[in-house]
Design an enzyme around this catalytic site. Structure first.
Site, PDB file in Angstrom:
ATOM      1  N   GLY A  97       0.794  -1.255  -0.300  1.00 53.86           N
ATOM      2  CA  GLY A  97       0.234   0.478   0.195  1.00 53.86           C
ATOM      3  C   GLY A  97       1.034   0.866  -0.373  1.00 53.86           C
ATOM      4  O   GLY A  97       2.146   1.151   0.765  1.00 53.86           O
ATOM      5  N   CYS A  98       0.480   2.145  -0.936  1.00 55.15           N
ATOM      6  CA  CYS A  98       1.532   3.631  -1.246  1.00 55.15           C
ATOM      7  C   CYS A  98       1.686   4.286   0.433  1.00 55.15           C
ATOM      8  O   CYS A  98       2.676   4.094   0.649  1.00 55.15           O
ATOM      9  CB  CYS A  98       0.825   3.970  -2.087  1.00 55.15           C
ATOM     10  SG  CYS A  98      -0.744   4.720  -1.957  1.00 55.15           S
ATOM     11  N   ASN A  99       0.914   4.319   0.984  1.00 54.76           N
ATOM     12  CA  ASN A  99       0.894   5.229   2.397  1.00 54.76           C
ATOM     13  C   ASN A  99       1.701   4.055   3.081  1.00 54.76           C
ATOM     14  O   ASN A  99       2.150   4.992   3.828  1.00 54.76           O
ATOM     15  CB  ASN A  99      -0.010   5.228   3.400  1.00 54.76           C
ATOM     16  CG  ASN A  99      -1.488   6.124   1.852  1.00 54.76           C
ATOM     17  OD1 ASN A  99      -1.056   7.709   1.145  1.00 54.76           O
ATOM     18  ND2 ASN A  99      -2.624   5.930   1.984  1.00 54.76           N
TER      19      ASN A  99
END
Length: 347
Positions: free
Chosen positions: A149-151
């Site tokens: 997940g990017c975050n």
């Protein structure tokens, strides 16, 4: 050897970015692109910037269409990959850009997601410290990879060196992120319309409800944290791409300023795609647009007794597609940076 590739979810943002990177990869051939509601349409209708792939037509997303390739990359909404991965046993390498195979804890999955929990795969963030080494070691020869997940990967990369070195206290982490709306995908949502986003900053998933929280906990525990408590607040801001994450944590009682900076320097000294900026310098999201690079700025706030790490990534590259391609390269024994760049686009 040239590897045949199928990309599912090819009409979306993450799928499009995976295709953009793979289109310039000398060791792969993109043979198949699939979608759901857009099946039957030319890829160029949905990804008009991918001119070298304009000859491709979106096919239906079925196990039969995806099978028969050397590599399958799934860029599907959370909870939808598992139904396909279960049927792709004979594909040599499968990479899931969704959340379905990221979490080991079934109860954490049930708390933050819907549907059945699927077996965890090797996590696709090569630079993350884990068990005295890096996740990179586990990616060598991997056949099933869960892109991050990017975050989550942005916050984890920000703090894992301090956790691994024992110079911060992971039981009181605060992370506030400015994020571009492309991280929410391409489906039309009223709160992501330009009229809602432009000229405004909009917090969402406030109060411990964001789905990337258990992913961060898992990564920091793997780095050596005994107790991870995090207050995580993302804010949508009017930029198409990018994450600027400001994360703070209390300093260990005996950690000197030199000890603290040395922890991050040692962790990322040889990492081309995760770079610690010189003392007193902090990144901007504009510096990483189009790049597979995470830039970190580090400060020690003695008055507050906390370390402050500011990280900038392109959420679609280092946050998703770039991490997937980088992990793919490692798994296949190819040069890790093939088809990836550490240089952003300016202005």
């Amino acid at each position: 050897m040239t590897y045949s590739v199928a990309v599912s979810g090819a009409s979306g943002y993450a799928g499009g970015e995976i295709l953009r990177l793979l289109a310039q990869h000398p060791d792969v051939e993109i043979r198949t692109v699939t979608a759901h509601s857009n099946a039957g349409q030319p890829l160029a209708v949905h990804q008009p910037h991918l001119r070298s792939l304009a000859h491709l037509t979106l096919q239906e997303t079925t196990p039969e269409v995806l099978a028969g390739h050397d590599i399958v990359v799934l860029a599907l909404p959370h909870g939808q990959s598992g139904q396909y991965t279960d049927a792709l046993d004979e594909v040599p390498l499968v990479i899931d850009a969704g959340a379905d195979h990221r979490l080991r804890d079934a109860s954490a999955w049930q708390q933050f997601y819907d549907g059945p929990h699927h077996a965890p795969w090797t996590y696709g963030v090569p630079e993350l410290p884990v068990g005295g080494g890096k996740i990179r070691d586990s990616l060598v020869g991997a056949t099933r990879i869960a892109a991050p997940g990017c975050n989550a990967s942005t916050v984890s990369l920000s703090l894992a060196p301090g956790v691994a070195a024992g110079v911060i206290d992971s039981s009181d982490i605060v992370s506030v992120l400015a994020v571009g709306p492309s991280g929410a995908g391409k489906s039309l949502k009223p709160h992501l319309l330009a009229s809602e986003v432009l000229g405004s900053a909009n917090p969402y998933a406030v109060g411990g409800t964001h789905r990337h929280i258990p992913e961060i906990r898992q990564a920091l525990e793997d780095a050596g944290a005994a107790d991870v408590r995090i207050s995580f607040t993302p804010v949508i801001v009017p930029m198409a791409r990018g994450i600027l994450a400001t994360s703070t944590a209390p300093l260990a009682a005996d950690a000197t300023d030199a000890d603290i900076r040395a922890a991050w320097e040692a962790a990322y000294a040889d990492e081309p795609f995760v770079q610690l900026l010189p003392d007193g310098h902090f990144p901007r999201t504009a510096d990483v647009v189009g790049a597979n690079t995470a830039l970190l700025g580090l400060a020690v706030d003695r008055s507050a007794g906390r370390v402050v790490v500011v990280a900038a990534v392109d959420n679609l590259v280092k946050g998703t597609a770039g991490a997937a391609v980088q992990s793919m390269n490692i798994a296949l024994g190819l040069p890790e940076g093939r088809a990836l760049t550490m240089n952003g686009v300016a202005p």
